[in-house]
Design an enzyme around this catalytic site. Structure first.
Site: not given
Length: 713
Positions: A342, A379
């Site tokens: 993330d 990401e």
């Protein structure tokens, strides 16, 4: 509560404890299974006290006697598996600790390396404790699937939401690790054809304080309190009642059963920030032990590149070590197959807070002998300066490709909305790049087309069905006045906002959904499907359902006719993808040869720069396949609003030598399903479908994708 006297333990000569590994580990020297070596990084503090409670015993306290390079460490003889523990420091770094402490009167500092986090109620408050765990588990010889990148189909799912409403899963294990591995769920995943389940965060996480007086919670789980501890709330009630070891075993059991079915388990991990939040937030672990070292600061304030109040400082080697140690632990002890990181740009910022593609963490993870055999997916953005870095991560990493997402949505949704309204639309130039694996985007980093994780939706944003049903977000249930969530969705409601009974609108939406899925699954690269998109899951237009642990986000398994059609289409597309790849050499498409991809217009002639950039061109043909493969594929996309009679390529110089003299056999169209022998919808076409010779013509309806197998005439 009675206070606990702090014990002082020391020895002459060299320290008998070790500063490594960090956390709680078995003591060396044959001291017995209850003995432990304890090491914690707290460089600013003169003293660190270990408070611990063996199973069935009372709290004890021990000042860790030794300090090495900022790591406080010591040996404990009576700390068996199951012991709850935490750390206590002074009010000021260099002041001595009091002679006694009361471990139950305050929140102890959690071990950053703690393998489990126990929750207990003290009045109206919740207390957290680290727990010493055992690693043993019977894997029964089950090995990791090691799915090759080119065969991978990711399936992003939430442990709880995936099974909460599944009628074939016993109620007692719905929404749990056990539910995720129930035969009914494994059957769905294997019949669908996905290879790798990517789970939203299962590290132990907390709800933010602003949810305290609401019925909302941090459903997604992007608020971690432990990088080594599983989230106990996802275990069954029986496992939670049995204790930490049962919770850990249930999670390992889930992974074992998924592996047995040939399905990989990839974890979504959040190393960019912690649940301690911004200034004024609680000191639960890292902040109390080493705030200046663990977190990024500037001018006396936290630097926040995450939007969550703090950012872990990957300019500090100890933070890099923490993340790498955590990753290795999950691979070695839980047998996970990879990780999605993330806001990975925050993990790639140097001491000056600048993104560096050759950041030590990125290089170390890709080169690590334990981690290099796993899937590492970034990401590739955060909310800080210079935060968008898609295509710039190094060799050994793959990136979520937001450029693919935006282009595919534009082509099938916002452009078609414009054409329907009689206004100009964009060209097909970006679509070719997306279908072809976004090679130009990844070339500079030294990576090929398999570094592109293609996606149309994820947990964050509209579902695929909602992309076709809403022009605007509808996040009122989140309690933020519909201000949260993105306004840039590139969606199209097909003329009606939200729920409708208009059969024409519903049919158009369904076909567009199938086109989006077809484009995703037929593109070069690695596709990611969001759970529920395979059967038209809707969140009612909520594009930021991070706080909705309810029917808004839970998958509804009562499939109506349209949902069953979408499921049939998705299964067929994955089947066709798998069959096509089986006919290609093992190096396809990693070697990236130019002759494995060719483009044509509606007239069967090659696309030219002028045609690529002409908005009037709405039909695109893509011929894919290696020259030394057993078969080629031809995909014909009509992105316009009018039916077109298209010519299949045949002219000299317009088709590769390997495909010359062949014919085109239709294997699927997204126009509409037929009914199979079992009475269910199907998109499989019989082998008796007449092939079309090269140079022949086919009718391609508006808003349709046709898929052909190119074979010998």
């Amino acid at each position: 509560m009675p206070v606990t006297v702090v014990q002082e333990v020391g020895s002459l000569g060299a320290a008998v404890s070790r500063s490594f590994p960090l956390g709680v580990s078995a003591a060396a020297g044959g001291r017995g299974p209850a003995a432990a070596n304890v090491a914690v990084y707290a460089p600013a503090w003169r003293d660190v006290v270990l408070c611990y409670q063996p199973p069935g015993g009372s709290w004890r306290a021990l000042r860790l006697p030794d300090v090495t390079d900022g790591i406080h460490h010591g040996l404990v003889d009576d700390m068996p598996v199951g012991t709850r523990y935490g750390f206590r420091v002074g009010l000021q770094p260099q002041t001595p600790l009091p002679a006694s402490v009361d471990p139950e009167a305050e929140q102890l500092l959690l071990d950053p390396y703690g393998r489990y986090i126990d929750e207990s109620k003290v009045g109206a408050s919740t207390r957290f404790s680290s727990v010493r765990m055992a690693a043993e588990f019977d894997w029964g010889g089950v090995e990791r699937p090691h799915v090759p990148w080119r065969n991978t189909v990711f399936y992003e799912a939430h442990v709880r939401g995936q099974t909460m409403l599944h009628p074939d899963i016993p109620e007692g294990i719905r929404g749990t690790y056990a539910g995720m591995a129930h035969p009914a769920m494994i059957a769905h995943l294997t019949e669908l054809g996905v290879t790798s389940v990517e789970l939203l965060p299962i590290h132990f996480h907390l709800d933010e304080a602003h949810f305290d007086d609401t019925k909302l919670s941090n459903y997604w789980g992007y608020n971690p309190l432990g990088f080594f501890a599983p989230h106990g709330g996802y275990a069954s009630a029986a496992a939670q009642a049995a204790g930490p070891q049962a919770v850990q075993d249930e999670l390992k059991g889930m992974i074992k059963l998924l592996h047995q079915a040939g399905i990989e388990v990839v974890l979504d991990v959040v190393f960019n920030h912690t649940a301690e939040g911004g200034a004024g937030g609680p000191a639960l672990s890292w902040r109390g032990l080493a705030d200046e070292q663990y977190y990024r600061h500037a001018d006396g304030h936290y630097v926040d590149t995450t939007g969550c109040g703090n950012s872990l400082n990957f300019g500090n080697p100890r933070v890099i070590q923490l993340a790498l140690d955590s990753l290795r632990y999950w691979v070695e002890e839980f047998h996970v197959d990879g990780f999605r990181f993330d806001l990975a740009v925050t993990l790639s910022r140097n001491a000056a807070n600048e993104f560096r593609p050759q950041h030590p963490f990125l290089i170390a993870a890709a080169a690590d002998p334990v981690l290099s055999g796993t899937k590492l997916v970034a990401e590739p953005w955060d909310v800080g300066f210079g935060g968008w870095q898609t295509g710039r991560f190094p060799v050994g990493w793959a990136d979520w490709n937001d450029s693919f997402r935006d282009t595919v949505r534009r082509i099938w949704l916002s452009d078609r909305a414009a054409l329907t309204a009689g206004t100009p639309a964009g060209s097909l130039a970006g679509l070719g790049d997306a279908l072809g694996g976004s090679a130009n985007l990844f070339a500079a980093s030294g990576r090929g087309r398999l570094a592109s994780v293609n996606l149309v939706t994820t947990h964050d944003g509209f579902t695929l069905a909602d992309l076709t049903a809403f022009n605007e977000k509808h996040n009122e249930d989140n309690g933020e006045g519909n201000r949260d969530g993105s306004d840039n969705n590139r969606s199209w409601n097909h003329g009606v906002e939200g729920i409708t009974n208009d059969p024409g609108v519903l049919a158009a939406r369904a076909r567009t959904g199938r086109n989006l899925m077809a484009t995703l699954l037929l593109s070069i690269g690695v596709p990611l499907i969001t759970a529920g998109d395979e059967f038209e899951r809707s969140q009612g237009g909520n594009n930021n359902a991070y706080c909705q642990d309810n029917e808004i986000t839970w998958l509804d398994w009562s499939l109506d006719a349209s949902a069953q059609e979408m499921l049939a289409a998705t299964k067929r597309l994955i089947h066709l993808r798998r069959d096509f790849l089986a006919d290609q050499p093992s190096s396809y498409p990693a070697r990236g040869e130019e002759n494995d991809l060719h483009w044509y217009g509606a007239d069967g002639r090659p696309m030219t720069p002028g045609r690529w950039n002409d908005p009037a061109e709405r039909v695109l043909g893509m011929l894919i396949g290696a020259d030394d493969g057993l078969a080629a594929g031809f995909i014909l996309l009509n992105t316009g609003v009018r039916d077109v009679v298209a010519t299949l390529p045949a002219a000299a110089g317009a088709i590769p030598v390997g495909a010359a003299g062949r014919c085109f056999r239709l294997r699927m169209t997204t126009a509409a399903p037929s009914t199979g022998d079992d009475g269910r919808p199907t998109f499989a076409l019989p082998d008796t479908v007449e092939p079309v010779p090269a140079g022949g013509t086919v009718l391609v309806e508006a808003n349709t994708v046709q898929i052909f197998r190119v074979e010998s005439a």
